[in-house]
Design a protein around this motif. Structure first.
Motif, PDB file in Angstrom:
ATOM      1  N   TYR A  55      47.598   7.069  66.077  1.00  0.00           N
ATOM      2  CA  TYR A  55      47.993   5.886  66.829  1.00  0.00           C
ATOM      3  C   TYR A  55      49.254   6.237  67.604  1.00  0.00           C
ATOM      4  N   GLU A  69      48.881   1.268  69.141  1.00  0.00           N
ATOM      5  CA  GLU A  69      47.488   1.291  69.560  1.00  0.00           C
ATOM      6  C   GLU A  69      46.772   2.518  69.021  1.00  0.00           C
ATOM      7  N   VAL A 120      44.649   5.721  69.137  1.00  0.00           N
ATOM      8  CA  VAL A 120      44.381   6.806  70.075  1.00  0.00           C
ATOM      9  C   VAL A 120      43.033   7.442  69.759  1.00  0.00           C
ATOM     10  N   TYR A 172      37.504   7.217  70.407  1.00  0.00           N
ATOM     11  CA  TYR A 172      38.732   7.419  71.178  1.00  0.00           C
ATOM     12  C   TYR A 172      39.059   6.190  72.020  1.00  0.00           C
ATOM     13  N   ALA A 173      40.330   6.026  72.286  1.00  0.00           N
ATOM     14  CA  ALA A 173      40.737   5.037  73.273  1.00  0.00           C
ATOM     15  C   ALA A 173      40.221   5.491  74.634  1.00  0.00           C
ATOM     16  N   ASP A 174      39.843   4.548  75.464  1.00  0.00           N
ATOM     17  CA  ASP A 174      39.304   4.903  76.781  1.00  0.00           C
ATOM     18  C   ASP A 174      40.285   5.752  77.586  1.00  0.00           C
ATOM     19  N   SER A 175      41.565   5.500  77.402  1.00  0.00           N
ATOM     20  CA  SER A 175      42.585   6.185  78.197  1.00  0.00           C
ATOM     21  C   SER A 175      42.712   7.669  77.860  1.00  0.00           C
TER      22      SER A 175
END
Length: 116
Positions: free
Chosen positions: A37, A46, A48, A59-62
């Motif tokens: 995170y 958030e 990660v 995964y996070a989209d970013s």
């Protein structure tokens, strides 16, 4: 008592790479999911990346396509390979472990700074 110790943070230029590692030790009642995170001052922590014991990842989209999470079940470690870093990836990164009893443990955090 369970301890999570992160390593590998630091300062890197945009476009560069870093690899974070986290090792769990102590009275571990089975390691279930592991995750990374991140948190920027003034914002919520958030997700990660996360990896199940079986190896399923999300995964996070970013960070999709740039970051890769992996684990070694024999050593109770989890790593995060971060490529193509941008200033927006600057944050304190935390390792999180979930055990078989559903308890969560956090590392102390490691700073990642992406700047030229």
């Amino acid at each position: 008592q369970v301890q999570l110790v992160e390593s590998g943070g630091g300062l890197v230029q945009p476009g560069g790479s870093l690899r974070l590692s986290c090792a769990a030790s102590g009275s571990i009642f089975g390691v279930n999911a592991l995750g990374w995170y991140r948190q920027v001052a003034g914002k919520e922590r958030e997700l990660v990346a996360r990896i199940s014991r079986a190896g399923s990842t999300n995964y996070a989209d970013s960070v999709k396509g740039r970051f890769t999470i992996s684990r070694d079940n024999a050593k109770n470690t989890v790593s995060l390979q971060m490529n193509s870093l941008t200033p927006e990836d600057t944050a304190v990164y935390y390792c999180k472990m979930n055990d078989y009893l559903g308890r969560d443990y956090w590392g102390q955090g490691t700073q990642v700074t992406v700047s030229s």
